[in-house]
Write a protein that holds these residues in place. Structure first.
Motif, PDB file in Angstrom:
ATOM      1  N   ALA A 119       7.093 -30.648 -31.455  1.00  0.00           N
ATOM      2  CA  ALA A 119       6.529 -30.133 -31.157  1.00  0.00           C
ATOM      3  C   ALA A 119       6.071 -29.851 -30.242  1.00  0.00           C
ATOM      4  CB  ALA A 119       5.733 -29.275 -32.657  1.00  0.00           C
ATOM      5  N   ALA A 120       5.152 -30.638 -29.987  1.00  0.00           N
ATOM      6  CA  ALA A 120       4.705 -31.365 -28.380  1.00  0.00           C
ATOM      7  C   ALA A 120       4.990 -31.332 -27.265  1.00  0.00           C
ATOM      8  CB  ALA A 120       3.719 -32.976 -28.996  1.00  0.00           C
ATOM      9  N   LYS A 121       6.227 -31.979 -27.213  1.00  0.00           N
ATOM     10  CA  LYS A 121       7.538 -32.135 -26.389  1.00  0.00           C
ATOM     11  C   LYS A 121       7.435 -30.324 -26.241  1.00  0.00           C
ATOM     12  CE  LYS A 121       9.850 -36.298 -27.499  1.00  0.00           C
ATOM     13  NZ  LYS A 121      11.286 -36.883 -27.505  1.00  0.00           N
ATOM     14  N   SER A 122       8.194 -29.466 -27.243  1.00  0.00           N
ATOM     15  CA  SER A 122       8.137 -28.353 -27.099  1.00  0.00           C
ATOM     16  C   SER A 122       6.598 -27.288 -25.910  1.00  0.00           C
ATOM     17  CB  SER A 122       8.339 -27.215 -27.647  1.00  0.00           C
ATOM     18  OG  SER A 122       9.716 -28.117 -29.134  1.00  0.00           O
ATOM     19  N   ALA A 123       5.176 -27.531 -26.026  1.00  0.00           N
ATOM     20  CA  ALA A 123       4.898 -27.531 -25.479  1.00  0.00           C
ATOM     21  C   ALA A 123       4.472 -28.014 -23.819  1.00  0.00           C
ATOM     22  CB  ALA A 123       3.790 -28.233 -26.174  1.00  0.00           C
ATOM     23  N   TYR A 124       5.496 -29.216 -23.716  1.00  0.00           N
ATOM     24  CA  TYR A 124       5.311 -29.810 -22.733  1.00  0.00           C
ATOM     25  C   TYR A 124       6.582 -29.082 -21.637  1.00  0.00           C
ATOM     26  CZ  TYR A 124       5.948 -33.242 -19.447  1.00  0.00           C
ATOM     27  OH  TYR A 124       6.380 -34.338 -17.945  1.00  0.00           O
ATOM     28  N   ALA A 125       7.619 -29.077 -22.504  1.00  0.00           N
ATOM     29  CA  ALA A 125       8.693 -27.758 -21.630  1.00  0.00           C
ATOM     30  C   ALA A 125       8.029 -26.737 -21.081  1.00  0.00           C
ATOM     31  CB  ALA A 125       9.329 -28.142 -22.614  1.00  0.00           C
ATOM     32  N   LEU A 126       7.864 -26.325 -21.858  1.00  0.00           N
ATOM     33  CA  LEU A 126       7.185 -25.030 -21.820  1.00  0.00           C
ATOM     34  C   LEU A 126       5.884 -24.861 -20.620  1.00  0.00           C
ATOM     35  CD1 LEU A 126       7.309 -21.533 -21.971  1.00  0.00           C
ATOM     36  CD2 LEU A 126       4.949 -22.646 -23.882  1.00  0.00           C
ATOM     37  N   THR A 127       4.876 -26.265 -20.050  1.00  0.00           N
ATOM     38  CA  THR A 127       4.417 -25.969 -18.952  1.00  0.00           C
ATOM     39  C   THR A 127       4.923 -26.479 -18.139  1.00  0.00           C
ATOM     40  OG1 THR A 127       4.126 -28.250 -19.008  1.00  0.00           O
ATOM     41  CG2 THR A 127       1.913 -27.705 -20.204  1.00  0.00           C
ATOM     42  N   HIS A 128       5.576 -26.253 -17.892  1.00  0.00           N
ATOM     43  CA  HIS A 128       7.722 -27.112 -17.037  1.00  0.00           C
ATOM     44  C   HIS A 128       8.110 -25.689 -16.043  1.00  0.00           C
ATOM     45  CE1 HIS A 128       5.290 -31.495 -15.778  1.00  0.00           C
ATOM     46  NE2 HIS A 128       6.167 -31.319 -17.172  1.00  0.00           N
ATOM     47  N   ASN A 129       8.557 -25.308 -17.366  1.00  0.00           N
ATOM     48  CA  ASN A 129       9.514 -23.484 -16.966  1.00  0.00           C
ATOM     49  C   ASN A 129       8.630 -22.554 -16.949  1.00  0.00           C
ATOM     50  OD1 ASN A 129      11.643 -25.129 -17.384  1.00  0.00           O
ATOM     51  ND2 ASN A 129      11.480 -24.675 -20.367  1.00  0.00           N
ATOM     52  N   LYS A 130       6.958 -22.422 -17.248  1.00  0.00           N
ATOM     53  CA  LYS A 130       5.714 -20.911 -17.419  1.00  0.00           C
ATOM     54  C   LYS A 130       5.108 -21.988 -16.486  1.00  0.00           C
ATOM     55  CE  LYS A 130       7.816 -18.451 -20.606  1.00  0.00           C
ATOM     56  NZ  LYS A 130       7.794 -17.338 -20.213  1.00  0.00           N
ATOM     57  N   GLY A 131       4.542 -22.971 -16.088  1.00  0.00           N
ATOM     58  CA  GLY A 131       3.349 -23.404 -15.013  1.00  0.00           C
ATOM     59  C   GLY A 131       2.671 -22.990 -16.276  1.00  0.00           C
ATOM     60  N   TRP A 132       2.440 -23.340 -17.019  1.00  0.00           N
ATOM     61  CA  TRP A 132       1.201 -23.217 -17.730  1.00  0.00           C
ATOM     62  C   TRP A 132       0.795 -24.572 -17.628  1.00  0.00           C
ATOM     63  CZ3 TRP A 132       2.756 -19.481 -22.400  1.00  0.00           C
ATOM     64  CH2 TRP A 132       3.254 -18.228 -22.188  1.00  0.00           C
ATOM     65  N   THR A 133      -0.917 -24.364 -18.124  1.00  0.00           N
ATOM     66  CA  THR A 133      -1.215 -26.227 -18.580  1.00  0.00           C
ATOM     67  C   THR A 133      -1.618 -25.831 -20.033  1.00  0.00           C
ATOM     68  OG1 THR A 133      -2.756 -26.064 -15.969  1.00  0.00           O
ATOM     69  CG2 THR A 133      -3.279 -27.027 -18.110  1.00  0.00           C
ATOM     70  N   MET A 134      -1.361 -26.944 -20.476  1.00  0.00           N
ATOM     71  CA  MET A 134      -1.180 -26.473 -22.011  1.00  0.00           C
ATOM     72  C   MET A 134      -1.758 -28.402 -22.159  1.00  0.00           C
ATOM     73  SD  MET A 134       0.526 -23.537 -22.794  1.00  0.00           S
ATOM     74  CE  MET A 134       1.315 -24.191 -24.850  1.00  0.00           C
ATOM     75  N   VAL A 135      -2.878 -28.421 -23.687  1.00  0.00           N
ATOM     76  CA  VAL A 135      -3.131 -29.094 -24.270  1.00  0.00           C
ATOM     77  C   VAL A 135      -2.490 -29.314 -25.658  1.00  0.00           C
ATOM     78  CG1 VAL A 135      -5.408 -30.560 -24.897  1.00  0.00           C
ATOM     79  CG2 VAL A 135      -4.579 -29.317 -23.014  1.00  0.00           C
ATOM     80  N   THR A 136      -2.751 -30.291 -26.388  1.00  0.00           N
ATOM     81  CA  THR A 136      -1.604 -31.153 -27.179  1.00  0.00           C
ATOM     82  C   THR A 136      -3.179 -31.779 -28.376  1.00  0.00           C
ATOM     83  OG1 THR A 136      -0.444 -32.357 -27.053  1.00  0.00           O
ATOM     84  CG2 THR A 136       0.764 -30.318 -27.823  1.00  0.00           C
ATOM     85  N   LYS A 137      -3.342 -31.943 -29.527  1.00  0.00           N
ATOM     86  CA  LYS A 137      -3.924 -32.961 -30.120  1.00  0.00           C
ATOM     87  C   LYS A 137      -3.287 -33.246 -31.471  1.00  0.00           C
ATOM     88  CE  LYS A 137      -8.347 -34.771 -32.174  1.00  0.00           C
ATOM     89  NZ  LYS A 137      -9.206 -33.887 -32.497  1.00  0.00           N
ATOM     90  N   ARG A 138      -2.299 -34.173 -31.820  1.00  0.00           N
ATOM     91  CA  ARG A 138      -2.450 -34.317 -33.372  1.00  0.00           C
ATOM     92  C   ARG A 138      -3.224 -34.434 -34.608  1.00  0.00           C
ATOM     93  NH1 ARG A 138       1.806 -39.328 -32.110  1.00  0.00           N
ATOM     94  NH2 ARG A 138       3.096 -38.280 -30.838  1.00  0.00           N
TER      95      ARG A 138
END
Length: 72
Positions: A42-61
């Motif tokens: 799930a964290a890798k998916s969020a990371y991929a989205l940041t590059h595809n959409k240009g968004w800044t996302m933060v994840t916390k386990r």
């Protein structure tokens, strides 16, 4: 061997499995996940989205899942 070039075939992205694209800036989502591997995925998916959409996302386990924030 011949290759067929196609247009309009959707890209297979893992982030579509999670509701990240529905997040607006300042919102977060908790994704309940059982294993460490699911949290990584799930964290890798969020990371991929940041590059595809240009968004800044933060994840916390967290103990029983993953929290993802959209910053901008």
């Amino acid at each position: 061997m011949q290759f067929i070039i196609e247009t309009g075939v959707p890209v297979a992205c893992n982030y579509r499995r999670y509701p990240f694209t529905k997040l607006k800036p300042g919102q977060s989502v908790f994704i309940p996940l059982a294993t460490t591997e699911e949290k990584r995925r799930a964290a890798k998916s969020a990371y991929a989205l940041t590059h595809n959409k240009g968004w800044t996302m933060v994840t916390k386990r967290e103990a029983n899942g993953l929290r993802v924030w959209r910053i901008d």
